[in-house]
Design an enzyme around this catalytic site. Structure first.
Site, mmCIF file in Angstrom:
data_model
loop_
_atom_site.group_PDB
_atom_site.id
_atom_site.type_symbol
_atom_site.label_atom_id
_atom_site.label_comp_id
_atom_site.label_asym_id
_atom_site.label_seq_id
_atom_site.Cartn_x
_atom_site.Cartn_y
_atom_site.Cartn_z
ATOM 1 N N ASP A 100 -94.067 -4.210 -8.869
ATOM 2 C CA ASP A 100 -94.126 -4.094 -7.309
ATOM 3 C C ASP A 100 -95.361 -3.282 -6.846
ATOM 4 O OD1 ASP A 100 -93.154 -4.834 -5.081
ATOM 5 O OD2 ASP A 100 -91.728 -3.068 -4.548
ATOM 6 N N ASN A 153 -98.048 -4.835 -5.586
ATOM 7 C CA ASN A 153 -99.555 -5.682 -5.376
ATOM 8 C C ASN A 153 -100.185 -5.643 -4.116
ATOM 9 O OD1 ASN A 153 -98.881 -6.031 -8.140
ATOM 10 N ND2 ASN A 153 -98.700 -8.326 -7.842
ATOM 11 N N ARG A 157 -103.492 -9.586 0.377
ATOM 12 C CA ARG A 157 -102.462 -9.393 -0.635
ATOM 13 C C ARG A 157 -102.726 -10.312 -1.914
ATOM 14 N NH1 ARG A 157 -97.785 -7.396 0.999
ATOM 15 N NH2 ARG A 157 -96.646 -8.572 -0.485
ATOM 16 N N HIS A 175 -102.269 -9.370 -6.204
ATOM 17 C CA HIS A 175 -101.471 -10.174 -6.771
ATOM 18 C C HIS A 175 -102.451 -10.846 -8.280
ATOM 19 C CE1 HIS A 175 -98.132 -10.499 -4.490
ATOM 20 N NE2 HIS A 175 -98.711 -11.117 -3.397
ATOM 21 N N SER A 230 -88.968 -13.379 -7.305
ATOM 22 C CA SER A 230 -87.558 -13.383 -7.157
ATOM 23 C C SER A 230 -87.115 -14.679 -6.402
ATOM 24 C CB SER A 230 -87.128 -12.213 -6.524
ATOM 25 O OG SER A 230 -87.352 -12.252 -5.061
ATOM 26 N N THR A 231 -85.879 -15.233 -6.353
ATOM 27 C CA THR A 231 -85.601 -16.085 -5.614
ATOM 28 C C THR A 231 -85.626 -15.816 -4.004
ATOM 29 O OG1 THR A 231 -83.303 -15.103 -5.763
ATOM 30 C CG2 THR A 231 -83.742 -17.026 -7.206
ATOM 31 N N ASN A 288 -87.989 -14.105 -2.917
ATOM 32 C CA ASN A 288 -89.699 -14.035 -2.543
ATOM 33 C C ASN A 288 -90.148 -15.196 -1.613
ATOM 34 O OD1 ASN A 288 -90.613 -11.983 -5.405
ATOM 35 N ND2 ASN A 288 -90.338 -11.507 -3.198
ATOM 36 N N ARG A 301 -89.762 0.698 -12.445
ATOM 37 C CA ARG A 301 -90.217 -0.234 -11.261
ATOM 38 C C ARG A 301 -91.682 0.668 -10.730
ATOM 39 N NH1 ARG A 301 -87.127 -2.859 -6.351
ATOM 40 N NH2 ARG A 301 -89.193 -3.221 -5.166
ATOM 41 N N ARG A 340 -85.031 0.862 -5.894
ATOM 42 C CA ARG A 340 -84.039 -0.197 -5.906
ATOM 43 C C ARG A 340 -84.097 -1.284 -6.984
ATOM 44 N NH1 ARG A 340 -86.175 -0.836 -0.589
ATOM 45 N NH2 ARG A 340 -88.073 -2.262 -0.371
ATOM 46 N N SER A 355 -83.471 -4.548 -6.616
ATOM 47 C CA SER A 355 -83.866 -5.969 -5.994
ATOM 48 C C SER A 355 -83.362 -7.097 -6.858
ATOM 49 C CB SER A 355 -85.475 -5.812 -5.762
ATOM 50 O OG SER A 355 -85.816 -4.749 -4.848
#
Ligand code: IPE
Ligand code: IPE
Ligand code: MG
Length: 236
Positions: free
Chosen positions: A12, A14, A25, A29, A57-58, A60, A178, A184, A186
């Protein structure tokens, strides 16, 4: 050194890495993908057998189409060309997640990389793409239900047995990292992280280099894992 067998990383930060530099952004990446390539090789060199990484993630899919498309383009490009070093290193690449909603070229690239590296034995890089931890448990439960319908006896079914119904039957996560400062999980690998040691760092993923990774390994070495038991003085 007591090296974790299975390390998982929630990659996490990026976007914030790029924003801090006044860049789009997507630049974050791109930089993050370079970091991943280096880390995968380094992790194997350090004796880690399995590295799982959260790439998309689903949830995202809630982001702008342009960002989602950029990430998917990056996946295709990396799987088709840039993973040669990882292949040469003898790392087997597997991809975890749902294929629904993924572009055809992404599905094709996943097939290619899995096929190309399937006989590699030096380590496993598990890339979680369109992945959700609850989704993995649901998909596994559905497959288990089918086996039960077909006569599987579950009277002695144990939590270890359920790993067979996870996407790639990987072992439990020993160390979960993380980056990016959030505290968290996530919806990452919920079933596999039941006794993981957690390492959170404010470092944004593109800056999470080998020495940052080693800090997490050193921290892990000093953790006292008890699995519900009582620590014995010999440290076993
Ligand atoms: C993680 O970085 C990569 C993905 C979720 C695809 P983010 O894109 O979430 O970066 P931040 O959290 O916005 O900085
Ligand atoms: C988790 O990061 C997903 C990946 C790293 C791929 P997010 O940036 O999507 O998580 P939240 O939204 O901060 O919980
Ligand atoms: Mg984020």
């Amino acid at each position: 050194m007591n090296v974790p067998n299975h390390v998982a990383i929630i990659m996490d930060g990026n976007g914030r890495w790029a924003e801090k530099r006044g860049l789009p952004r997507s630049a974050g990446h791109l930089e993050g993908s370079k970091t991943l390539e280096k880390l995968a090789i380094h992790a194997i060199d350090m004796g880690v057998h399995i590295l799982s990484v959260y790439a998309f993630s689903t949830d995202n899919f809630k982001r702008d189409a342009s960002e989602v498309n950029y990430l998917m383009d990056l996946v295709v490009k990396y799987f088709n060309t840039k993973f040669e070093k990882i292949n040469k290193k003898g790392v087997k690449v597997v991809v975890s997640g749902r294929k629904t909603n993924l572009r055809e070229d992404v599905i094709e690239a996943i097939k290619n990389i899995e096929e190309k590296t399937k006989n590699n034995t030096a380590g496993i890089l598990n890339i979680c793409l369109n992945y959700g931890g609850q989704e993995e448990i649901i998909d596994g439960a559905i497959r288990l239900a089918k086996d039960i319908q077909n006569g599987l006896d579950v009277s002695n079914f144990k939590r270890e047995d359920f790993y067979h119904y996870m996407y790639h039957e990987l072992p439990p996560i020993d160390l979960l990292i993380r980056t990016g400062g959030e505290l968290r999980v996530s919806n990452f690998m919920l079933y596999e992280m039941s006794y993981s040691e957690f390492y959170f760092t404010n470092t944004y993923f593109p800056d999470f280099d080998k020495s940052e990774f080693n800090k997490a390994l050193f921290m892990y070495e000093n953790r006292d894992r008890r699995f519900g038991g009582i620590h014995d003085k010999k440290g076993n």
